[in-house]
Design a protein around this motif. Structure first.
Motif: not given
Lengths: 449, 449
Positions: A173-176
């Motif tokens: 996931r983007e931002g993980f």
């Protein structure tokens, strides 16, 4: 309303079982999915344990489900470290200033069995074995398993360990923010069996007439710089040894002669106590030592929420004996937050990750730091002087000066407060000067004996 | 023998195209698989570029395939930074002591098109568009795509970017040290269009009678501490602006009034130059800023080898303008190693990762470090004095004192040597004292003007 949410726990290890039990006691229905078959039936995997050292935090967590005394009954207290020199000499270093505090050697599988029993008999908790998670879909709220089955869940609590399958669903996931950091060192489990003494009167009972080959009241350490071996006592009077060494070196020992030769040279007092050394070395796998960091721990989808718990959120190296203790603390914190927020899962999980993150980062760093200390420094005169100085201060300034080891192992002070406390303590007591003085006195006293 | 290996390049971005071209020129047949359709046909995605600043390393790499002059022909040189204060004042800071060196603003898509053209016309290189990688099986040597097709490969070169799909195939291998670290800051692309002057004689041609709204010879920076905006000039006399701000803040501006109000307050000189500000802010996505570290870069399976290249191996934040430059250097290094080892892929890739790792770690750290410098320090009197001092030393001690910025941007010195060189330089020239002196003189001189 909160009670209607379908709660799934992934992984029936120590944390998963404790968490399910705590939630069940709160009246929440919980389904636990475990990839292995029931370990109480099948037994443990070969050579993958590293004995646990349960200390204050783990005991405090077990107390919440009434298992503290049962766990202590299956454990052996270790009041200090026994340092083994290359010349075969042994030196004992107490873990606490007053010599009374102990960490507790316990078999991971025994403790897991006790926790499985507790979970199983808690109303509302259902254990499902042999269900290996393949994927979590947070948009539909579905767990999919390798056997083709699936299960619904609104709240997914991922306590499936360092290599968490549930975590993979959110890894990209983007931002993980995520890291898995492997040490160059791996580990290999070996064993020092009980020594047969006179046969026991009743004959045949395991350990009946046998005795420990080493002092069972200590965690044994053979610090060798690049490599290190430790040994923890078991109830059957054997010791489980763990050899830490760079993986390349572990793999390089091939022939019987190389294996026995290496141990005779570097672990001369241990080698004769290890009759199955060559077989153990050959058959046991090389384990990895990984530090996992992740953020956030709580992830939302269209219809479900996933929270990482224990090693799945923050796997640490075993050198402070805190991995299990820390994971069990997570479970108590989730339970506490649910209580504080009246069963509101979203608020409870947000508060859980907020409270725990800095603490888990702190113990992760201390655990890495302790590796250097254990394999190297414990055996140096400077370190011994420092230890003597610390204990001197702890006795003279009770409550004011407490060593890092004691704060980690014998208190439930949040981990994140410990580094700052150590710095403050250092300033307040002018530890450098006093420690040097005490250490010097200790050395002089020893020399004059 | 080496020529018989089936080589696949995943991703037809800057690195993938350069790598395929270099390999093709070496007589190696290469299949390139790109998830997008041909961008020369479909055009670029909205708001996801961050203009490139190509400097010495990128130009040196492009020179290897004869594209250096073509790239420079499409680029605009930027000789320094133009710092915009909140009061609307502008101050120019030269990038080099002698004022002659420039980094080059170029459109990522234009450069990509030129590299796609070069790859396409290289014998042996085949480009496949619209093939989104789903999985890589190193045991069978198979690439599987989302459209259900598959392709065989013995050597898989993963140049598919920060969120590499190829890398996922090895992410959960035991022993793969990996981190993806997101900044709290995201970015949003905005635009300052060309200003219409008198209509051009031939009418209608883009930029014909128009002019740049700001000095095109500079990289414009609006340092605001928590937020920062930069702007790079384009050939059509517009500027592409990038606003960096914590993602929560970026999302908090909702209404037209909030957006324009914020810009009028914090970017008062830029706001009037941005007629499509509200539309751009609304429609352009929030980009993420991620640092990716991985080790090893080369992974072996039963019948294939995977190597990570460029951002897939070491994505960095854009604050030193080195991401593309560094990725292009990787490609040249792989090509060089293949030459040195006579086409032996295994030895070449092992040497490639060995040589590049420390360099890529070094620029990753410098890029993060430069974020603080750009958004904060560039505007402080202390920083300006330090810069003046550095340039003073560079002019007085040519070749002996060279700033970090010049070493990164205007030389091809391996990145990893730069931090050590800076430390050595600091010691040798007693930079602290001399810089302070020169800085003080500069300030006094400015005050006396």
């Amino acid at each position: 309303m909160a009670e209607q949410q379908r709660v799934a726990v992934v992984g029936a290890g120590l944390a998963g079982c404790l968490l399910a039990t705590l939630l069940g006691r709160r009246g929440i229905a919980v389904s636990v999915y475990e990839r292995r078959e029931d370990p109480r039936v099948t037994g443990a995997e070969r050579g993958r344990s590293i004995n646990l050292a349960i200390s204050a935090r783990g005991l405090d967590a077990l107390e919440h489900v009434g298992l503290r005394e049962q766990a202590l009954g299956q454990a052996l207290p270790m009041h200090g470290r026994m340092i083994h020199g290359t010349d075969g000499t042994q030196g004992f270093q107490s873990y606490s200033a007053d010599g009374t505090r102990a960490i507790n050697s316990i078999s991971r599988s025994e403790l897991n069995h006790a926790l499985l029993d507790a979970a199983e008999k808690t109303p509302g908790v259902t254990l499902h074995f042999g269900r290996r998670l393949r994927d979590v879909d947070l948009n539909t709220g579905t767990l999919a398993f390798d056997d083709g089955t699936s299960a619904p869940a609104d709240i997914v609590l991922a306590s499936d360990g360092s290599y968490s399958a549930a975590r993979r669903a959110v890894t990209f996931r983007e931002g993980f923010t995520f890291s898995q950091d492997y040490l160059e060192h791996g580990y290999k489990e070996l064993t020092i069996p009980a020594q047969n003494g006179a046969p026991a009167a009743n004959g045949g009972v395991a350990g009946g007439g046998s005795k420990f080959a080493l002092d069972p009241d200590a965690l044994h350490i053979w610090p060798r710089g690049e490599s290190m071996m430790i040994a923890l006592p078991n109830l059957d009077r054997s010791f489980t040894c763990t050899l830490f060494w760079p993986k390349g070196e572990l793999a390089a020992l091939q022939t019987d002669e190389q294996i026995t030769g290496y141990f005779r040279t570097h672990y001369p007092d241990a080698a004769p106590l290890m009759p199955t050394l060559v077989e153990d070395y050959r058959l046991n796998p090389v384990g990895s030592l990984v530090t996992v960091k992740a953020w956030p721990w709580v992830h939302h989808g269209g219809s479900a929420t996933l929270a990482l718990v224990g090693d799945a959120a923050h796997a640490i190296v075993p050198f402070f004996g805190q991995g299990a203790n820390c994971a069990l603390e997570d479970c108590v914190e989730i339970d506490r937050c649910l209580g504080e927020f009246g069963g509101d899962w979203q608020r409870a999980l947000a508060e859980y990750e907020r409270r725990r993150k800095a603490n888990c980062d702190a113990i992760a760093e201390m655990a890495l730091d302790n590796f250097v200390e254990m394999r190297d420094r414990v055996n140096s005169p400077v370190y011994r002087a420092k230890m003597a100085g610390q204990h001197f201060l702890e006795r003279r300034l009770p409550g004011h000066y407490v060593s890092r080891y004691e704060l980690v192992s014998f208190t439930t002070m949040p981990y994140a407060r410990i580094p700052a406390r150590m710095r403050r303590q250092g300033r307040l007591t002018a530890v450098a000067g006093a420690g040097l003085l005490a250490g010097t006195l200790a050395i002089v006293r020893r020399a004059l004996r």
